[in-house]
Write an enzyme that holds these catalytic residues in place. Structure first.
Site, PDB file in Angstrom:
ATOM      1  N   ASN A 159      18.528   5.955 -23.760  1.00  0.00           N
ATOM      2  CA  ASN A 159      18.133   5.634 -25.147  1.00  0.00           C
ATOM      3  C   ASN A 159      16.988   6.514 -25.665  1.00  0.00           C
ATOM      4  OD1 ASN A 159      16.466   4.325 -23.323  1.00  0.00           O
ATOM      5  ND2 ASN A 159      16.099   2.592 -24.681  1.00  0.00           N
ATOM      6  N   GLU A 256      11.387  -1.226 -15.245  1.00  0.00           N
ATOM      7  CA  GLU A 256      11.284  -1.523 -16.672  1.00  0.00           C
ATOM      8  C   GLU A 256      12.711  -1.780 -17.135  1.00  0.00           C
ATOM      9  OE1 GLU A 256       9.183   1.880 -18.281  1.00  0.00           O
ATOM     10  OE2 GLU A 256       7.309   1.213 -17.402  1.00  0.00           O
ATOM     11  N   GLU A 469       3.538  -0.062 -15.891  1.00  0.00           N
ATOM     12  CA  GLU A 469       3.127   1.336 -15.856  1.00  0.00           C
ATOM     13  C   GLU A 469       2.270   1.586 -17.094  1.00  0.00           C
ATOM     14  OE1 GLU A 469       5.856   4.335 -14.455  1.00  0.00           O
ATOM     15  OE2 GLU A 469       7.188   2.832 -13.597  1.00  0.00           O
TER      16      GLU A 469
HETATM   17  P1  NDP Z   1      21.755   1.469 -16.806  1.00  0.00           P
HETATM   18  O1  NDP Z   1      21.086   0.422 -15.995  1.00  0.00           O
HETATM   19  O2  NDP Z   1      23.217   1.434 -16.928  1.00  0.00           O
HETATM   20  O3  NDP Z   1      21.396   2.919 -16.267  1.00  0.00           O
HETATM   21  C1  NDP Z   1      20.067   3.358 -16.069  1.00  0.00           C
HETATM   22  C2  NDP Z   1      20.065   4.515 -15.089  1.00  0.00           C
HETATM   23  O4  NDP Z   1      20.442   4.035 -13.789  1.00  0.00           O
HETATM   24  C3  NDP Z   1      21.065   5.611 -15.414  1.00  0.00           C
HETATM   25  O5  NDP Z   1      20.514   6.860 -15.051  1.00  0.00           O
HETATM   26  C4  NDP Z   1      22.223   5.239 -14.533  1.00  0.00           C
HETATM   27  O6  NDP Z   1      23.106   6.293 -14.285  1.00  0.00           O
HETATM   28  C5  NDP Z   1      21.517   4.811 -13.277  1.00  0.00           C
HETATM   29  N1  NDP Z   1      22.310   3.979 -12.389  1.00  0.00           N
HETATM   30  C6  NDP Z   1      23.452   3.298 -12.645  1.00  0.00           C
HETATM   31  N2  NDP Z   1      23.858   2.621 -11.546  1.00  0.00           N
HETATM   32  C7  NDP Z   1      22.947   2.878 -10.570  1.00  0.00           C
HETATM   33  C8  NDP Z   1      22.804   2.466  -9.204  1.00  0.00           C
HETATM   34  N3  NDP Z   1      23.663   1.629  -8.630  1.00  0.00           N
HETATM   35  N4  NDP Z   1      21.755   2.926  -8.503  1.00  0.00           N
HETATM   36  C9  NDP Z   1      20.831   3.741  -9.084  1.00  0.00           C
HETATM   37  N5  NDP Z   1      20.923   4.169 -10.373  1.00  0.00           N
HETATM   38  C10 NDP Z   1      21.966   3.742 -11.106  1.00  0.00           C
HETATM   39  O7  NDP Z   1      21.041   1.403 -18.224  1.00  0.00           O
HETATM   40  P2  NDP Z   1      21.452   2.194 -19.513  1.00  0.00           P
HETATM   41  O8  NDP Z   1      21.442   3.656 -19.223  1.00  0.00           O
HETATM   42  O9  NDP Z   1      22.675   1.564 -20.066  1.00  0.00           O
HETATM   43  O10 NDP Z   1      20.188   1.903 -20.477  1.00  0.00           O
HETATM   44  C11 NDP Z   1      20.076   0.766 -21.271  1.00  0.00           C
HETATM   45  C12 NDP Z   1      19.219  -0.284 -20.615  1.00  0.00           C
HETATM   46  O11 NDP Z   1      17.917   0.226 -20.358  1.00  0.00           O
HETATM   47  C13 NDP Z   1      19.012  -1.487 -21.493  1.00  0.00           C
HETATM   48  O12 NDP Z   1      19.189  -2.663 -20.757  1.00  0.00           O
HETATM   49  C14 NDP Z   1      17.546  -1.365 -21.917  1.00  0.00           C
HETATM   50  O13 NDP Z   1      16.965  -2.569 -22.268  1.00  0.00           O
HETATM   51  C15 NDP Z   1      16.942  -0.744 -20.736  1.00  0.00           C
HETATM   52  N6  NDP Z   1      15.675  -0.110 -21.072  1.00  0.00           N
HETATM   53  C16 NDP Z   1      14.501  -0.685 -20.658  1.00  0.00           C
HETATM   54  C17 NDP Z   1      13.283  -0.156 -21.026  1.00  0.00           C
HETATM   55  C18 NDP Z   1      12.000  -0.770 -20.562  1.00  0.00           C
HETATM   56  O14 NDP Z   1      10.991  -0.069 -20.557  1.00  0.00           O
HETATM   57  N7  NDP Z   1      11.962  -2.021 -20.172  1.00  0.00           N
HETATM   58  C19 NDP Z   1      13.201   1.021 -21.870  1.00  0.00           C
HETATM   59  C20 NDP Z   1      14.481   1.567 -22.233  1.00  0.00           C
HETATM   60  C21 NDP Z   1      15.670   0.999 -21.840  1.00  0.00           C
HETATM   61  P3  NDP Z   1      24.397   6.398 -15.225  1.00  0.00           P
HETATM   62  O15 NDP Z   1      23.903   6.704 -16.593  1.00  0.00           O
HETATM   63  O16 NDP Z   1      25.128   7.511 -14.641  1.00  0.00           O
HETATM   64  O17 NDP Z   1      25.119   5.089 -15.129  1.00  0.00           O
END
Ligand code: NDP
Length: 488
Positions: A159, A256, A469
């Site tokens: 995002n 996060e 963080e």
């Molecule tokens: P995901 O959890 O789907 O993915 C996050 C990252 O983790 C990606 O790089 C993803 O790779 C990777 N990933 C996926 N599966 C695994 C695994 N089993 N082991 C290790 N890494 C893995 O989140 P989104 O990318 O869909 O992002 C949206 C989410 O992020 C929302 O829930 C949002 O609220 C949260 N978010 C939280 C923030 C905070 O500070 N609290 C800030 C911004 C977003 P890949 O893309 O290849 O699947």
């Protein structure tokens, strides 16, 4: 298209870009058009291992580099990002479809700020020390020496790709760690550009590595025995899987995660200011910010005025080409994510929602037909029981729900499994403080939203995360203290 589809996004390991493999790639899709803008080389277990091994080899020398040199290098990186600002903006837009004005003023602008802020924090950091009275006039000196963790895995979502990446890379490097970064599969480009920048400013090979690929690559990284800590931003479900992956080796983790953030609007709030603030908090980045508001609790006396004002502002948003200065709102990140958001539109309707505005897929012009566009959407008529009010949707959408008094508002806002952020809108100073503090969240704003001081703690509770963080909180995560006790 055949031409652009051959632009490669490469892995960066041990100071070099890895020659891509014609048999291991996926298309990088521009969500504004649905077209491929390049190919991403997918890392495999061997490359992930090479990246972690390179980090382990490089980390001792980097950790022993004087803080003044490490922080000077981070400041040069900040300068270099600013020099290459337009390239970062173009890369971020190509991956996400976000409006150019936002990429400039939020995403890319924050990257140098992150580097400078953590350079400042680490340069100014002291150590804890205590004089211990043992008795009989004898004393001991206790002091803690903070050491880097080693190789830190950094996994970030799509995002705010560069903003969230540099938010972790900057403190990790400033504290003397090496890192292996896994950007989201949807947004690989700015991490790769950052590798170029860090090499240009003289970061030693192996200290910063990037591996691309889907979730499996992230999992290979989190399970790697050479990784000393994992910092993860993403969904709560994936966070939970990462926790399982690091559990056998009991590694440091910082999470996060998602949010289902509430805004609480009292009838004494400045209406204009509140409506503008809520519009930002619901629709920024097409609602794809973990901090975005998806639940708006409004005191009954001003409910209709807030509903009408927000509807008007939602209708005033401009969906369109990311490079147009007038565009305020981009597409969702992918067709799959749009399917998810549209499912919540259906669930909301089934639960009796009245749609004030939106609720479907807009017409944005032929050139953008293949993109993942969605209408900014507002509902009334839902209660806290509805799935659309309980679960994170991560789109440009909010439910408006009335309340009568302060206690009811606090109870409604806290009735969630998440605990990331909240905003309170009131002109009553005491009530503002009182209600903001009563929110069970990591971050609570009064009469504003997403106003950040990078020295303050960032993170959430419940399903929204673990640890904080920012400023000193980052120093705590990215280092391990060794306490030394000397009898004097
Ligand atoms: P995901 O959890 O789907 O993915 C996050 C990252 O983790 C990606 O790089 C993803 O790779 C990777 N990933 C996926 N599966 C695994 C695994 N089993 N082991 C290790 N890494 C893995 O989140 P989104 O990318 O869909 O992002 C949206 C989410 O992020 C929302 O829930 C949002 O609220 C949260 N978010 C939280 C923030 C905070 O500070 N609290 C800030 C911004 C977003 P890949 O893309 O290849 O699947």
């Amino acid at each position: 298209m055949a031409e652009t589809a051959r632009v490669w996004v490469r892995n960066f390991v041990d100071g070099v870009f890895i020659e891509p493999d014609e048999n291991a790639w996926y298309d990088n899709i521009d969500p504004a058009t649905g077209a491929s803008v390049g190919r991403v080389h997918t890392a495999d277990a061997t490359l992930v291992d090479r990246a972690v091994t390179a980090g382990r080899r490089a980390v001792t020398a980097w950790a022993n580099t004087p803080v003044a040199e490490r922080t000077a290098l981070l400041r040069r990186a900040a300068d270099r990002i600013e020099e290459r600002f337009d390239e970062f903006v173009a890369a971020e837009i190509g991956d996400t479809g976000k409006p150019i004005t936002q990429a400039r003023t939020l995403d890319v602008r924050r990257a140098p700020q992150n580097f400078r802020s953590f350079a400042d924090t680490v340069a100014a950091a002291g150590q804890e020390s205590f004089i211990t009275e043992i008795g009989d006039g004898r004393r001991a000196l206790n002091y803690a020496v903070r050491k880097p963790l080693g190789v830190v895995a950094i996994i970030v979502p799509w995002n705010l790709p560069l903003l969230l990446l540099t938010w972790k890379v900057a403190p990790a490097l400033a504290c003397g760690n090496a890192v292996v970064v896994k950007p989201s599969e949807e947004t690989p480009s700015t991490a790769t550009l950052l590798a170029e920048v860090l090499a240009e400013v003289g970061l030693p090979p192996g200290v910063f590595n990037v591996v691309h690929g889907r979730g499996e690559v992230g999992e290979l990284l989190t399970r790697h025995p050479g990784v000393a800590g994992v910092t993860f931003t993403g969904s709560s479900a994936t966070g939970s899987r990462v926790m399982g992956a690091v559990a056998p080796r009991v590694r440091a983790v910082s999470f996060e995660l998602g949010g289902k953030n509430a805004a609480v609007v009292f009838d004494d709030a400045d209406l204009e200011e509140t409506l503008n603030g809520l519009t930002r908090s619901i629709f920024t980045n097409t609602g794809q910010v973990c901090l975005c508001t998806e639940r708006v609790y409004v005191q009954r006396g001003i409910f209709d005025a807030v509903a009408a004002g927000l509807t008007k502002r939602a209708l005033g948003l401009t969906l369109g080409r990311p490079i147009d200065e007038a565009t305020t709102t981009g597409p969702l990140i992918s067709a799959a994510h749009r399917e998810k958001v549209l499912r919540y539109f259906d669930l909301a309707q089934d639960a009796g929602a009245e749609v004030l505005v939106g609720g479907g897929v807009p017409e944005v012009g032929a050139e953008l037909d293949g993109g993942s566009w969605i209408e900014p959407t507002l509902w009334t008529g839902l209660t806290n029981d509805a799935a659309a009010v309980r679960e994170e949707i991560f789109g440009p959408v909010a439910a408006l729900i009335p309340f009568d008094d302060e206690n009811e508002a606090i109870a409604l806002a806290n009735d969630t499994d998440y605990g990331l952020a909240a905003s309170v809108w009131t002109n009553d100073l005491r009530r503002g403080h009182r209600v903001a503090q009563a929110m069970d969240v990591g971050m609570s704003w009064v009469n504003t939203w997403f106003l950040r001081d990078l020295r303050s703690p960032f993170g959430g509770m419940g399903l929204s995360g673990l640890g904080r963080e920012g400023g000193a909180s980052s120093l705590h995560f990215y280092t391990e203290p060794t306490n030394v006790c000397v009898q004097l």
